[in-house]
Enzyme design. Structure first.
Site, PDB file in Angstrom:
ATOM      1  N   ASN A 230       1.058  -1.310   0.405  1.00 28.15           N
ATOM      2  CA  ASN A 230      -0.022  -0.051   0.235  1.00 28.15           C
ATOM      3  C   ASN A 230       0.980   1.136  -0.313  1.00 28.15           C
ATOM      4  O   ASN A 230       2.255   1.923   0.306  1.00 28.15           O
ATOM      5  CB  ASN A 230      -1.083   0.346   1.031  1.00 28.15           C
TER       6      ASN A 230
ATOM      7  N   GLU B 237       0.342   5.166   0.972  1.00 29.01           N
ATOM      8  CA  GLU B 237      -0.599   6.416   1.204  1.00 29.01           C
ATOM      9  C   GLU B 237      -0.287   7.484   0.653  1.00 29.01           C
ATOM     10  O   GLU B 237       0.405   7.776  -0.008  1.00 29.01           O
ATOM     11  CB  GLU B 237      -0.487   6.838   3.044  1.00 29.01           C
TER      12      GLU B 237
ATOM     13  N   GLU C 235      -2.906  -4.254  -3.087  1.00 35.34           N
ATOM     14  CA  GLU C 235      -3.367  -5.513  -3.813  1.00 35.34           C
ATOM     15  C   GLU C 235      -3.151  -5.026  -5.602  1.00 35.34           C
ATOM     16  O   GLU C 235      -3.008  -5.798  -6.596  1.00 35.34           O
ATOM     17  CB  GLU C 235      -4.919  -6.057  -3.390  1.00 35.34           C
TER      18      GLU C 235
ATOM     19  N   CYS D 112     -10.002  -4.871  -0.032  1.00 35.97           N
ATOM     20  CA  CYS D 112     -10.855  -3.819  -0.138  1.00 35.97           C
ATOM     21  C   CYS D 112     -12.417  -3.692  -0.394  1.00 35.97           C
ATOM     22  O   CYS D 112     -12.759  -4.653  -1.834  1.00 35.97           O
ATOM     23  CB  CYS D 112     -10.869  -2.374   0.332  1.00 35.97           C
TER      24      CYS D 112
END
Length: 140
Positions: A40, A42, A53, A84
């Site tokens: 990830n 941010e 993912e 998510c």
């Protein structure tokens, strides 16, 4: 689930850029025997970040891959780090409903072994469209 896939997901998690949430996530997927990993990333403008993912899928596509055979995901915290909603749909774009989705903890231990179908029932995917509408063969 191969040890290499687990190791790749764990290594990707350690490279995550998560200065705001401090919630690091790593993902590693298998496509035609090749592992593609992502983490990830941010952004101060929260909706502009990338999920692990999505990053792994982008790496797969960049390498010419189009079909996910298996994915391993690891996140921070005690609860299993499931994809998510947006990433569930991204996985569906490149994976069949029976796609194995394996969630591990930070020690590499399997905590949830499921399928994309269980995470995204009654999904809409490329097979719902004709190949002529998508520009290429679904799942090619």
């Amino acid at each position: 689930m191969t040890g290499d896939l687990i190791e790749a997901a764990l290594a990707a998690r350690l490279r995550a850029y998560a200065p705001y949430s401090r919630f690091q996530v790593g993902a590693a997927l298998l496509c035609k025997g090749v592992i593609h990993a992502g983490c990830n990333v941010e952004n101060a403008a929260y909706p502009q970040g990338n999920c692990a993912e999505a990053s792994a899928i982008a790496a797969m596509v960049m390498a010419g891959g189009r079909r996910i055979e298996e994915i391993v995901i690891v996140g921070s915290g005690e609860a299993p780090c499931t994809p998510c909603g947006g990433c569930r749909q991204r996985l569906r774009e490149f994976g069949a409903p029976e796609l194995p989705v394996r969630i591990i903890n930070t020690e590499g231990k399997l905590v949830l072994d499921t399928t994309l179908e269980a995470l995204l029932p009654w999904s809409f995917g490329p097979d719902h469209l004709s190949a002529g509408n998508t520009g290429e063969e679904p799942g090619a």
